[in-house]
Motif scaffolding. Structure first.
Motif, PDB file in Angstrom:
ATOM      1  N   SER A  95       2.741   0.854  13.287  1.00  0.00           N
ATOM      2  CA  SER A  95       3.216   0.985  11.739  1.00  0.00           C
ATOM      3  C   SER A  95       4.381   2.223  11.629  1.00  0.00           C
ATOM      4  N   THR A  96       4.111   3.247  12.360  1.00  0.00           N
ATOM      5  CA  THR A  96       5.017   4.153  12.343  1.00  0.00           C
ATOM      6  C   THR A  96       6.453   3.749  12.602  1.00  0.00           C
ATOM      7  N   LEU A  97       6.560   2.877  13.464  1.00  0.00           N
ATOM      8  CA  LEU A  97       8.120   2.338  13.779  1.00  0.00           C
ATOM      9  C   LEU A  97       8.428   0.960  13.161  1.00  0.00           C
ATOM     10  N   ILE A  98       7.483   0.157  12.683  1.00  0.00           N
ATOM     11  CA  ILE A  98       7.742  -1.028  12.116  1.00  0.00           C
ATOM     12  C   ILE A  98       7.165  -0.900  10.395  1.00  0.00           C
ATOM     13  N   ASP A  99       8.325  -1.518   9.780  1.00  0.00           N
ATOM     14  CA  ASP A  99       8.059  -1.466   8.275  1.00  0.00           C
ATOM     15  C   ASP A  99       7.906  -2.923   7.906  1.00  0.00           C
ATOM     16  N   LEU A 100       8.364  -3.763   8.775  1.00  0.00           N
ATOM     17  CA  LEU A 100       8.119  -5.312   8.489  1.00  0.00           C
ATOM     18  C   LEU A 100       6.974  -5.862   8.178  1.00  0.00           C
TER      19      LEU A 100
END
Length: 178
Positions: A95-100
């Motif tokens: 979730s640090t890299l993915i907001d989707l």
């Protein structure tokens, strides 16, 4: 019991390394295993994914088109594979890299801020193993002894000094409750 796992992200995120650890852990438990890496020509920075099956039964094909478990380490990977996960499956996201957001209601989604956790703990480059620790905690794809032995086997002798940080990253993921 069979685990069909699809790991996906950018080259350089340790996608294939995660797959090797899972596959070797399965072998050490005496189970049937397939490991099928796939990566773009750029490797580091290009796309990478890896299909791993660990089973008590013979495996007919190493190709996984409908995984039970998806690990997505970047947004393009989540977008590409989210709909392929079987109903009742599990999706693990950095979730640090993915907001989707994951819109599906028929899967369980685990959002782990693995990259941030790795940076905070001085484990740069080990976000993959933090996520793998969470996958292990939620699926039990091997015995704990096989998992640790697999990590030891997958780390080359010239990088033996990285064993403890790798084990620490796995432990952080296992304990993550977010």
């Amino acid at each position: 019991m069979t685990h069909q796992i699809l790991l996906a992200g950018f080259g350089g995120q340790g996608i294939l390394f995660m797959g090797k650890i899972i596959a070797n852990a399965g072998l050490m438990d005496g189970r049937e295993v397939s490991w099928l890496p796939s990566y773009g020509p750029e490797m580091r920075g290009g796309t990478a994914n890896c299909s791993v099956t660990v089973s008590d039964e013979p495996i007919g094909s190493p190709l996984i088109t409908t995984p039970e478990i998806l690990v997505a380490m970047n947004t393009p990977s989540l977008e590409k594979f989210v709909d392929a996960v079987v109903p009742g499956g599990k999706i693990f996201i950095d979730s640090t890299l993915i907001d989707l957001p994951v819109e599906r209601k028929d899967v369980t989604c685990f959002r782990i801020p693995a990259t941030a956790m790795a940076q905070e703990e001085g484990l740069k480059g080990l976000a993959n193993l933090i996520v793998l620790g969470k996958v292990y905690a939620e699926t039990g794809f091997s015995t704990p002894e096989a998992l640790e032995a697999s990590i030891k086997k997958c780390i080359p002798p010239k990088k033996a000094h990285l064993l403890e940080p790798n084990l620490k990253a796995i432990s952080l993921g296992e304990k993550y409750q977010g």
